[in-house]
Scaffold this active site. Structure first.
Site, mmCIF file in Angstrom:
data_model
loop_
_atom_site.group_PDB
_atom_site.id
_atom_site.type_symbol
_atom_site.label_atom_id
_atom_site.label_comp_id
_atom_site.label_asym_id
_atom_site.label_seq_id
_atom_site.Cartn_x
_atom_site.Cartn_y
_atom_site.Cartn_z
ATOM 1 N N HIS A 83 39.798 37.678 49.041
ATOM 2 C CA HIS A 83 38.569 37.047 49.525
ATOM 3 C C HIS A 83 37.580 37.143 48.365
ATOM 4 O O HIS A 83 37.165 38.249 47.988
ATOM 5 C CB HIS A 83 38.040 37.763 50.772
ATOM 6 C CG HIS A 83 38.914 37.538 51.974
ATOM 7 N ND1 HIS A 83 39.148 38.499 52.916
ATOM 8 C CD2 HIS A 83 39.607 36.434 52.370
ATOM 9 C CE1 HIS A 83 39.956 37.997 53.862
ATOM 10 N NE2 HIS A 83 40.244 36.748 53.541
ATOM 11 N N GLU A 86 34.534 39.435 48.253
ATOM 12 C CA GLU A 86 34.703 40.876 48.471
ATOM 13 C C GLU A 86 35.104 41.485 47.129
ATOM 14 O O GLU A 86 36.258 41.418 46.710
ATOM 15 C CB GLU A 86 35.740 41.114 49.571
ATOM 16 C CG GLU A 86 35.272 40.510 50.894
ATOM 17 C CD GLU A 86 36.346 40.446 51.982
ATOM 18 O OE1 GLU A 86 37.399 41.088 51.825
ATOM 19 O OE2 GLU A 86 36.103 39.751 52.983
ATOM 20 N N HIS A 190 39.877 44.884 50.205
ATOM 21 C CA HIS A 190 38.864 43.995 50.787
ATOM 22 C C HIS A 190 37.522 44.701 50.870
ATOM 23 O O HIS A 190 37.378 45.844 50.448
ATOM 24 C CB HIS A 190 39.294 43.585 52.198
ATOM 25 C CG HIS A 190 40.473 42.670 52.223
ATOM 26 N ND1 HIS A 190 40.374 41.342 52.561
ATOM 27 C CD2 HIS A 190 41.779 42.885 51.946
ATOM 28 C CE1 HIS A 190 41.569 40.788 52.496
ATOM 29 N NE2 HIS A 190 42.450 41.698 52.127
ATOM 30 N N GLU A 281 39.648 48.308 53.396
ATOM 31 C CA GLU A 281 38.281 47.773 53.423
ATOM 32 C C GLU A 281 37.407 48.829 52.785
ATOM 33 O O GLU A 281 37.255 49.926 53.309
ATOM 34 C CB GLU A 281 37.848 47.507 54.874
ATOM 35 C CG GLU A 281 38.746 46.553 55.631
ATOM 36 C CD GLU A 281 38.457 45.088 55.327
ATOM 37 O OE1 GLU A 281 37.436 44.816 54.647
ATOM 38 O OE2 GLU A 281 39.241 44.227 55.765
HETATM 39 ZN ZN LIG Z 1 38.667 40.405 53.225
#
Ligand SMILES: [Zn+2]
Ligand SMILES: *[C@@H]1O[C@H](CO)[C@@H](O)[C@H](O)[C@H]1NC(C)=O
Ligand SMILES: *[C@@H]1O[C@H](CO)[C@@H](O)[C@H](O)[C@H]1NC(C)=O
Length: 390
Positions: A83, A86, A190, A281
């Site tokens: 992404h 990110e 992420h 994350e």
């Molecule tokens: Zn992501």
């Protein structure tokens, strides 16, 4: 006067001390090329394909034999920035590269890791998305998707339902890469939350969706892996550091329990590439100001190293075995085969006790159109290697 030499002279000292700032494609390439040049015996830089806009998808391999697979040296990977907005993982990967190459021969832990693992690092899977973001923003921005506006973490074939999203160049490059290397352990990085999330992200009742979760047959291993990462990150392990977000006990969650998604990369790795991948994350804010980068490196350094070390089980010998796929196994979507890794020097005593392959239909409720039940693909599913941790 030779201008080429003059420029190289300027670049080397810059790249040698990597700073805590965001590195755009050109600066990132310059850094990777300098590392590959200065540490050529233990690095191998290559591009696995190109983004929609023609940017290279760089992978730097670090290892004692960086150019090829060697029996007994497992393949590990980190993939960041799929992404594009990110961004923390992208910069952490550059710092990790620097930490690895400069620690070789000096730090015994790093030397051991480089001797015994082939480490593949992809700082950006979505370079177009990263370049599309105009300025740091904690929340969603257009750079999440690739240039064709596809979310790459919804773009992979899905084991549980038909994913009709048009496969993007970045996704196809990764799929091809997974076929050329026998990866066994991986994480994709992420931002936007603080948690270690493990497969599955999608599911069917047979994997537990009626109980709001979706678990693999290797759930114990995945929980262990996710805890290995989260427990060494002082803020992730608290589980509640992002305002207005979910509370994750110990900073760990099953992907589906958090929210189900189709076409994700970690499920694809597990089902199609026999690679155990978790999703990390790393920051509540997707694209924090660069002054925060040293803080994130500090919080994640120990976790990033410890997670890589999980690719070898210390004290065990390599063990080669034949797996016989029983006839009529097409009627099963997956078969389970447990393998006991022998401790060093105990090979003979273990061999006889390795259990035969029980024919357990793991996902029997799968709809008939699912990729996982297609005979041409079932082969990929039949060997779930079950490694026993003490
Ligand atoms: Zn992501
Ligand atoms: C790593 O490999 C190098 C080169 O083969 C060897 O000299 C060194 O002793 C090894 N170090 C460790 C800690 O295994
Ligand atoms: C893909 O699936 C969605 C939802 O099921 C549907 O709305 C869309 O038309 C499909 N697209 C294609 C190209 O088949």
């Amino acid at each position: 006067m030779d201008f080429t030499c003059f420029w190289l002279g300027l670049l080397l000292p810059l790249a040698a001390t990597l700073d805590f700032s965001y590195h755009h494609q050109e600066e990132m390439e310059a850094f990777l090329k300098t590392v590959a040049q200065n540490y050529s015996p233990i690095t191998h830089l290559h591009s696995i394909g190109k983004s929609v806009r023609g940017r290279n998808l760089w992978v730097l391999v670090v290892g004692r034999f960086p150019k090829e697979h060697r029996i007994g040296i497992p393949e590990f990977k980190y993939v960041a920035n799929m992404h594009g907005d990110e961004t923390v993982g992208r910069e952490l990967m550059l710092h990790l590269i620097e930490y690895l190459v400069t620690g070789d021969g000096k730090d015994p832990e790093i030397t051991n890791l480089i001797n015994n693992t082939r480490i593949h690092i992809m700082p950006s899977m979505n370079p177009d998305g990263f370049e599309a973001v105009k300025k740091p923003d904690c929340f969603y921005s257009n750079g999440r998707e690739n240039y064709n506006e596809y979310d790459l973490n919804r773009n992979f074939p899905d084991a549980f339902e038909f994913n009709n999203a048009t496969r993007q160049p970045e996704t196809m490059a990764v799929m091809k890469w997974l076929k050329t290397e026998s990866f066994v352990l991986s994480a994709n990085l992420h931002g936007g939350a603080l948690v270690a999330s493990y497969p599955f992200d999608n599911g069917v009742p047979a994997t537990g969706t009626l109980h709001s979760r979706s678990l693999t047959p290797d759930d114990d291993v995945f929980q262990y892996l996710a805890h290995t990462y989260a427990s060494r990150n002082p803020n992730m392990k608290k589980g509640d550091q992002c305002k207005n977000k979910m509370n994750f006990p110990n900073g760990v969650t099953n992907g589906y329990s958090w929210y189900p998604l189709q076409g994700g990369m970690q499920d694809y790795n597990y089902v199609w590439a026999q690679c155990f991948e978790i999703t990390l994350e790393l920051s509540c804010c997707k694209y924090p100001r660069e002054e925060k980068l040293p803080f994130f490196w500090n919080d994640n350094k120990a976790s990033l190293i410890e997670y890589m070390k999980q690719v070898t089980v210390p004290g065990h010998s390599p063990y080669l075995t034949k797996v016989i796929i029983p006839e009529k196994s097409q009627t099963f979507s997956a078969l389970k085969k447990d393998i006991l890794l022998p401790f060093q020097g105990q090979l003979d005593s273990i061999q006889a006790s390795n259990p035969p392959c029980p024919m357990i239909p793991l996902y029997k409720e799968l709809p008939s159109h699912s990729a996982a039940t297609k005979p041409s693909l079932f082969l990929f599913l039949v060997t779930f290697l079950h490694i026993f941790f003490k």
